[in-house]
Write a protein that holds these residues in place. Structure first.
Motif, PDB file in Angstrom:
ATOM      1  N   ARG A 110      -8.522  22.723  22.389  1.00  0.00           N
ATOM      2  CA  ARG A 110      -7.699  22.213  23.493  1.00  0.00           C
ATOM      3  C   ARG A 110      -7.717  20.686  23.520  1.00  0.00           C
ATOM      4  O   ARG A 110      -7.792  20.060  24.566  1.00  0.00           O
ATOM      5  CB  ARG A 110      -8.156  22.795  24.835  1.00  0.00           C
ATOM      6  N   GLN A 111      -7.716  20.102  22.353  1.00  0.00           N
ATOM      7  CA  GLN A 111      -7.644  18.653  22.227  1.00  0.00           C
ATOM      8  C   GLN A 111      -7.082  18.326  20.852  1.00  0.00           C
ATOM      9  O   GLN A 111      -7.058  19.165  19.966  1.00  0.00           O
ATOM     10  CB  GLN A 111      -9.030  18.025  22.392  1.00  0.00           C
ATOM     11  N   VAL A 112      -6.619  17.103  20.710  1.00  0.00           N
ATOM     12  CA  VAL A 112      -6.030  16.658  19.441  1.00  0.00           C
ATOM     13  C   VAL A 112      -6.701  15.343  19.074  1.00  0.00           C
ATOM     14  O   VAL A 112      -6.874  14.474  19.927  1.00  0.00           O
ATOM     15  CB  VAL A 112      -4.507  16.443  19.577  1.00  0.00           C
ATOM     16  N   THR A 113      -7.112  15.243  17.817  1.00  0.00           N
ATOM     17  CA  THR A 113      -7.732  13.991  17.373  1.00  0.00           C
ATOM     18  C   THR A 113      -6.830  13.351  16.325  1.00  0.00           C
ATOM     19  O   THR A 113      -6.553  13.966  15.289  1.00  0.00           O
ATOM     20  CB  THR A 113      -9.120  14.251  16.789  1.00  0.00           C
ATOM     21  N   VAL A 114      -6.337  12.148  16.632  1.00  0.00           N
ATOM     22  CA  VAL A 114      -5.494  11.410  15.689  1.00  0.00           C
ATOM     23  C   VAL A 114      -6.085  10.012  15.542  1.00  0.00           C
ATOM     24  O   VAL A 114      -6.301   9.331  16.544  1.00  0.00           O
ATOM     25  CB  VAL A 114      -4.029  11.327  16.180  1.00  0.00           C
ATOM     26  N   ALA A 127       4.343  18.071  19.233  1.00  0.00           N
ATOM     27  CA  ALA A 127       4.899  19.185  20.011  1.00  0.00           C
ATOM     28  C   ALA A 127       3.836  19.965  20.766  1.00  0.00           C
ATOM     29  O   ALA A 127       4.154  20.712  21.689  1.00  0.00           O
ATOM     30  CB  ALA A 127       5.658  20.116  19.070  1.00  0.00           C
ATOM     31  N   VAL A 128       2.585  19.784  20.362  1.00  0.00           N
ATOM     32  CA  VAL A 128       1.548  20.595  20.989  1.00  0.00           C
ATOM     33  C   VAL A 128       1.220  20.095  22.398  1.00  0.00           C
ATOM     34  O   VAL A 128       0.574  20.789  23.180  1.00  0.00           O
ATOM     35  CB  VAL A 128       0.299  20.600  20.082  1.00  0.00           C
ATOM     36  N   LEU A 138       5.257  19.107   9.101  1.00  0.00           N
ATOM     37  CA  LEU A 138       4.009  18.403   8.817  1.00  0.00           C
ATOM     38  C   LEU A 138       3.034  18.546   9.980  1.00  0.00           C
ATOM     39  O   LEU A 138       3.448  18.716  11.128  1.00  0.00           O
ATOM     40  CB  LEU A 138       4.301  16.918   8.589  1.00  0.00           C
ATOM     41  N   PRO A 139       1.746  18.429   9.718  1.00  0.00           N
ATOM     42  CA  PRO A 139       0.770  18.515  10.799  1.00  0.00           C
ATOM     43  C   PRO A 139       1.025  17.485  11.881  1.00  0.00           C
ATOM     44  O   PRO A 139       0.838  17.753  13.073  1.00  0.00           O
ATOM     45  CB  PRO A 139      -0.558  18.233  10.085  1.00  0.00           C
ATOM     46  N   SER A 140       1.493  16.276  11.469  1.00  0.00           N
ATOM     47  CA  SER A 140       1.723  15.242  12.481  1.00  0.00           C
ATOM     48  C   SER A 140       2.873  15.614  13.408  1.00  0.00           C
ATOM     49  O   SER A 140       2.925  15.152  14.543  1.00  0.00           O
ATOM     50  CB  SER A 140       1.999  13.914  11.792  1.00  0.00           C
ATOM     51  N   ALA A 174      -3.065  25.036  10.332  1.00  0.00           N
ATOM     52  CA  ALA A 174      -4.415  24.678  10.735  1.00  0.00           C
ATOM     53  C   ALA A 174      -4.402  23.634  11.838  1.00  0.00           C
ATOM     54  O   ALA A 174      -5.239  23.676  12.752  1.00  0.00           O
ATOM     55  CB  ALA A 174      -5.194  24.165   9.536  1.00  0.00           C
ATOM     56  N   ALA A 175      -3.450  22.704  11.767  1.00  0.00           N
ATOM     57  CA  ALA A 175      -3.376  21.660  12.787  1.00  0.00           C
ATOM     58  C   ALA A 175      -3.144  22.275  14.170  1.00  0.00           C
ATOM     59  O   ALA A 175      -3.792  21.897  15.154  1.00  0.00           O
ATOM     60  CB  ALA A 175      -2.246  20.700  12.443  1.00  0.00           C
ATOM     61  N   LEU A 176      -2.264  23.265  14.216  1.00  0.00           N
ATOM     62  CA  LEU A 176      -1.984  23.912  15.508  1.00  0.00           C
ATOM     63  C   LEU A 176      -3.189  24.715  15.989  1.00  0.00           C
ATOM     64  O   LEU A 176      -3.604  24.635  17.149  1.00  0.00           O
ATOM     65  CB  LEU A 176      -0.758  24.819  15.372  1.00  0.00           C
ATOM     66  N   LEU A 177      -3.765  25.475  15.013  1.00  0.00           N
ATOM     67  CA  LEU A 177      -4.827  26.382  15.401  1.00  0.00           C
ATOM     68  C   LEU A 177      -6.062  25.629  15.877  1.00  0.00           C
ATOM     69  O   LEU A 177      -6.796  26.081  16.750  1.00  0.00           O
ATOM     70  CB  LEU A 177      -5.168  27.302  14.219  1.00  0.00           C
TER      71      LEU A 177
END
Lengths: 788, 326
Positions: free
Chosen positions: B137-141, B108-109, B85-87, B128-131
């Motif tokens: 170079r950031q993650v939005t949750v 994991a990223v 899953l993306p999460s 897509a979540a990884l890319l």
């Protein structure tokens, strides 16, 4: 826009553009009228096509529309009910056409803006437009419409005196390309859109953006630009270098001289005098000391506009016996001295008249050559030319003296036309003539001499061949009454006309000045020696030559006209000196090259040695030198470039220059220098080509270039000249002898520069395509383009 | 000036020395593939991401792991599967009973080096979540944005042969990878050596880190100082432009490709102890940087020419920019 509408409009545009070439021939509003007529005819065609009318009906209806429109505009009075063309309309149209043809035959271009001429021009253009429409739209053979455009172009090209304006070929050429492009676009669009890899990117582009349409437009544009520019850039070559210099291929008209199509000997003379080269027309030996005038023919009829040769009979057959005595000579011919001559005519002189002195007693030309008893000119009866012929002849030397001429009785006329004077517009010329001959007290000869002096000195006339190309009565009036600048045509016709006004029958002789004396008594007569002079008729003596052309052109007057009339002691402000004095104070700009051919009464001034050098050897040497110079240009430029590159100070520009020099040297020597290789790769490549001791230099050169080209900009002074010199020398020494010579004479690096030039040109054409596309996009809504 | 120059020279010395160590470390695991290793190090120093594409069993994962292991930094490995899953990649906010608030559990990223194994096995959503995090170079949750720690590098592997149950990366996502390398089969000699060395123990276990993330960051900074002349920039634009005009390609390379090409070339120049980029660097990197971004046309396919061949052909045909005055 549907295909046939596009081609119809293009055909109309091509016709209108093509008709522009007739502007120098006709005058008046014919261009607007014909454009309007063509537009209506085209509109009719489009309408009928949209109504799905049968193909055969369209041109018929168009023709009917054209006839109706022409009748309405030009022949309204003959229409029944004010609308229907009738028999009278046809008869009137026919009459107008006959009038127009007659005017065309009589006048030289530009023709006056008469109604019948406008009708003629408009009818011809509209009919051509109809045919172009028929061929391009109905028959879908747009390419063949070019023949009609070409035909339209040949009319002014063949008739306009002095040639057409240089760039006049552009409108019809552009019109033709427009037509072809419209046709090509329609033809391609019938096949659908082109197949392409990335369909979503260019599917909406119209079909003409395809490489094919682009290439067509480019070729067309390039050809037009080249055709317009190249002649302007080229130096005017003497025609004799390339061919015989004479365009007169199979001209079968009655023309003389080198011109192609004209039937007007006067025009031919004008052209020959103005031509760039001066080829030999003929040579002769014998004859009177100082040479003799050689006459081709006499223009004895003046129709109020131009001088022409009168209608002649078959002519007399030439036999070994004497010819008929010269017209009007009553003396005993047996006592008249004669002179024998041998004439050799150059092949390049393509005239149907043989140049002979006047009056001629006998000539060795036989068979198809006849002579006219009145003018004593010798003419070919089957259209053959005198070029390449040589013949012997015997001519009378009439014992003319001023006293003899002065005593001739007045009143006699040799025929009905050599005394004819136009009836209209002659008042001022008549007045002028009366003023000039007032002192002669009615004596014909005195009058003639006064007229001659008037032209040569008293009248402020200036000799120049750079006059306007107009001819006819308008030009003659301007010459006599206004600017007084002209060449022998104007002087001869002017004096002939004024002589007729004074009551002396006259005609205009056309032929050659005596030419230049060479060794062994041979005279060389060249094209620039063509000349015209008046011949005046005196009872009992016949036709007598006078010389009104000023001393800038012809130094001497005939001996029988000298000391005959009191010449004013001060020629006032005349630009020419007094007669018999070679033009010392002549405006140098007006002097002709032919002046060195001035006749020499004493036969002393022999300037031409006639040796190999002067008879073409000099030209051969000149051409040889030119070739050597041309061959040397690449070498010279390469050497100068090399020197410049090696002379640059150390630093970035210096190293780049050295690198470019090594690159060009490699290319010159036929080595495979690749533009897509990096300096480092090329350094290694070079190291493989040169002997081992030079290999480090090659690599150092490449590294040096890397440093100056790619590293951080610094002010380091990298001096690699010795390395570059070593590498260049090594490359040179490794090459074969043939390669080295080719590198010197025809360095292939030039080809690379040429390619670069053509790439720039291609970029320019890309811009042009882009511009066209933008214009099209802004003019034509996108939806209508999709409707195709 | 001289101080700067000296320090600059020292930086480059350090860079080549460290890079050499990394290379040697990887080569203890991956034998006989110096080019691939070189490209991998180049991408690391150019702050790019690496896509390793090849058939199974040639050492894709081994290379990714070796590179990750040779640097003393946080490393995560994600085995992509269809049910990922993306999460799992980005992390998730869970409700913490103790503090009575949502708490973010990083996915994991969140590591310096992320090894994405068989990336084409995951669903496009997960890919897509990884890319996304790769590019930004950031993650939005849950409206909160979390920055990823530098250096950050994704090394993804994919298997082009097995098509069953895979979701090949679309062109837009392949474009995010700076370079793609293919391992290729080892030379017989290298394979023999591998048999000797790898049969008993896993060489990865013996691999010790030879540098750390801080040093890598410093090296990256050194790479930034490499000079790119106008001429080289023009050449890069010309090369990439040529891919867009080529009749053999259905899709040319993007402007991002030009950017990546120059960045990679900077790193390559630095690895060669050079302070400036040469056209040679661009030429060497053209295939790994450009080939995975272009789509050959049907004609090229029929002619048996792959993207790499076409790029090689373009490199051989595109002339170097003209100098203004020669």
């Amino acid at each position: 826009m549907t295909g046939h509408v596009r081609i119809s409009l293009a055909a109309w545009a091509a016709t209108v553009l093509g008709s522009l070439v007739l502007a120098p021939v006709f005058s008046g509003p014919f261009l607007f009228i014909s454009a309007f007529l063509c537009a209506l005819v085209t509109g009719t065609g489009i309408l009928l096509q949209n109504l799905r009318a049968p193909r055969i009906v369209v041109p018929v209806v168009q023709l009917a529309v054209l006839v109706e429109l022409l009748s309405l505009i030009f022949l309204r009075d003959t229409l029944r009910f004010g609308l229907v063309p009738w028999k009278e309309t046809a008869l009137e149209f026919n009459q107008q056409m006959v009038n127009a043809m007659s005017a065309i035959n009589r006048f030289s271009a530009p023709l006056p803006p008469d109604d019948h001429l406008t009708l003629f021009a408009a009818s011809v253009i509209a009919a051509t437009g109809l045919l172009i429409h028929l061929i391009a739209v109905q028959l879908r053979q747009a390419a063949w419409a070019g023949l009609l455009l070409l035909t339209m172009y040949t009319v002014p090209a063949a008739t306009v005196h002095g040639g057409l304006p240089a760039l006049l070929f552009i409108p019809p050429a552009v019109g033709y390309i427009v037509l072809l492009s419209a046709e090509g676009r329609t033809r391609l669009s019938r096949w659908g859109r082109r197949i392409s890899g990335v369909s979503h990117l260019d599917a909406s582009e119209p079909i003409e953006a395809s490489a094919l349409g682009q290439a067509g437009r480019r070729i067309g544009l390039t050809v037009i630009v080249l055709a317009a520019l190249v002649p302007a850039l080229l130096p005017t070559l003497p025609e004799g270098v390339i061919g015989n210099g004479l365009a007169g291929g199979g001209g079968s008209g009655g023309g003389i001289g080198a011109s192609i199509s004209s039937t007007d000997p006067m025009l031919d003379m004008g052209k020959n005098l103005k031509r760039g080269d001066n080829v030999t027309a003929l040579t002769y030996t014998g004859g009177p000391a100082g040479g003799t005038y050689l006459r081709l023919t006499a223009l004895d009829q003046f129709d109020g506009n131009i001088w022409r040769i009168s209608q002649r009979n078959q002519g007399q057959k030439i036999t070994n016996a004497d010819m008929l005595p010269p017209q009007g000579f009553n003396g005993d011919l047996a006592k008249v001295p004669t002179t024998k001559m041998k004439v050799e005519v150059s092949r390049s002189f393509r005239s149907q008249f043989a140049p002979v002195p006047y009056p001629l007693r006998s000539i060795s030309l036989k068979d198809r050559w006849r002579y006219d008893p009145a003018s004593l000119d010798v003419v070919s009866t089957n259209g053959g030319v005198v070029g390449g012929k040589d013949y012997n002849l015997e001519a009378y030397q009439l014992p003319l003296t001023p006293e003899l001429l002065r005593d001739t009785p007045p009143g006699a006329e040799p025929d009905s036309y050599t005394s004819q004077v136009p009836t209209s517009n002659m008042d001022e010329i008549r007045q002028l003539t009366n003023d000039v001959v007032a002192d002669a007290k009615g004596n014909r000869f005195q009058q003639a001499v006064l007229l001659q002096n008037f032209f040569r000195s008293n009248g402020n006339f200036t000799y120049s061949t750079d006059t306007d190309t107009k001819s006819g009565m308008t030009a003659l009036r301007m010459f006599l009454l206004d600017d007084r600048v002209g060449y022998c045509e104007q002087f001869a016709t002017g004096m002939a006309l004024m002589a007729r006004v004074a009551g002396i029958p006259s005609r205009v002789g056309i032929g050659f000045l005596p030419g230049q004396a060479g060794k062994d008594g041979q005279y060389v007569v060249r094209m620039h020696d063509m000349h015209a002079w008046p011949e005046l008729y005196f009872q009992g003596l016949g036709w007598v030559r006078f010389e009104p052309t000023p001393s800038a052109r012809v130094a001497t007057t005939p001996t029988w006209t000298e000391q005959a009339a009191p010449v004013p002691s001060t020629p006032t402000t005349a630009p020419t000196t007094a007669p018999t004095t070679p033009g010392a104070s002549v405006d140098p700009e007006l002097e002709r090259p032919g002046d060195r051919n001035l006749p020499d009464d004493n036969g002393l001034a022999v300037t031409e040695t006639g040796n190999w050098f002067s008879n073409g050897g000099a030209k051969a040497i000149g051409i040889g030198l030119l070739v050597v110079v041309l061959l040397g240009i690449p070498w010279l430029i390469r050497s100068l470039t090399r020197r410049r590159r090696f002379a640059r100070p150390p630093g970035r520009a210096g190293v780049e220059g050295l690198w470019a020099e090594i690159r060009d040297t490699s290319r010159d020597l036929g080595l495979d220098w690749s533009d897509s290789s990096t300096p480092r790769q090329l350094g290694e490549w070079m190291a493989g080509k040169v002997p081992e001791p030079v290999q480090p230099q090659a690599r150092r050169l490449a590294r040096g270039l890397e440093a100056v080209r790619y590293a951080v900009v610094t002010d380091v002074e990298v001096d690699l000249r010795s390395e570059a010199a070593d590498v260049r020398k090594a490359l040179w020494s490794q090459a074969k002898l043939v390669r080295r010579w080719r590198a010197r004479l025809l360095p292939p690096s030039w080809r690379w520069y040429l390619n670069r030039g053509s790439a720039e040109a291609s970029d320019l054409l890309d811009e042009f395509d882009l511009l066209l596309a933008r214009i099209r996009t802004s003019l034509v809504p996108r939806r209508s383009r999709h409707a195709d | 000036m001289s101080t700067t120059a000296t320090s600059s020279a020292m930086d480059f010395d350090e860079l080549t020395e460290v890079a050499g160590r990394v290379r040697r470390a990887i080569e203890t695991v991956i034998e006989g593939k110096p080019d691939v290793v070189e490209t991998a190090v180049t991408v690391l120093l150019a702050e790019g991401h690496l896509l390793i594409e090849d058939v199974p069993g040639v050492g894709k994962t081994m290379l990714a792991k070796a590179l990750a292991r040779s640097i003393d930094c946080t490393v995560r490995r994600i085995q992509f599967t269809p049910d990922l899953l993306p999460s799992d990649i980005t992390g998730v906010s869970v409700f913490n009973q103790e503090v009575r608030d949502f708490e973010f559990k990083p996915g994991a990223v969140f590591a310096n080096i992320v090894v994405g194994d068989e990336i084409n096995r995951a669903s496009p959503k997960t890919q897509a979540a990884l890319l996304e995090s790769m590019e930004e170079r950031q993650v939005t949750v849950d409206t909160t944005t979390y920055q990823l720690e530098a250096p950050f590098m994704v090394i993804a592997t994919q298997n082009p042969i097995e098509m069953e149950g895979t979701y090949p990366l679309p062109e837009a996502q392949r474009d995010r990878f700076m370079a793609r390398v293919s391992m290729g089969y080892p030379e017989p000699a290298a394979e023999l050596r591998m048999l000797d060395g790898h049969s008993a123990t896993d060489p990865l276990n013996n691999l010790q880190p030879v540098t750390d993330s801080q040093q890598v960051l410093r090296l990256v900074k050194t790479v930034h100082s490499v000079h790119v002349s106008e001429s080289v920039k023009e050449y890069a634009v010309a090369l990439v432009g040529a891919t867009r005009r080529s009749q053999e390609l259905r899709l040319g390379a993007s402007p991002r490709a030009t950017l990546h090409l120059i960045r990679a070339a900077r790193a390559a120049a630095a690895l060669d102890s050079r302070e400036f980029v040469l056209p040679d660097d661009l030429q060497e990197l053209a295939v790994p940087v450009l080939a995975h971004r272009v789509l050959p046309a049907a004609e090229a396919h029929l002619g048996g020419r792959g993207a790499s061949d076409i790029i090689t052909g373009l490199v051989a045909s595109v002339p170097l920019p003209r100098t203004r005055r020669d």
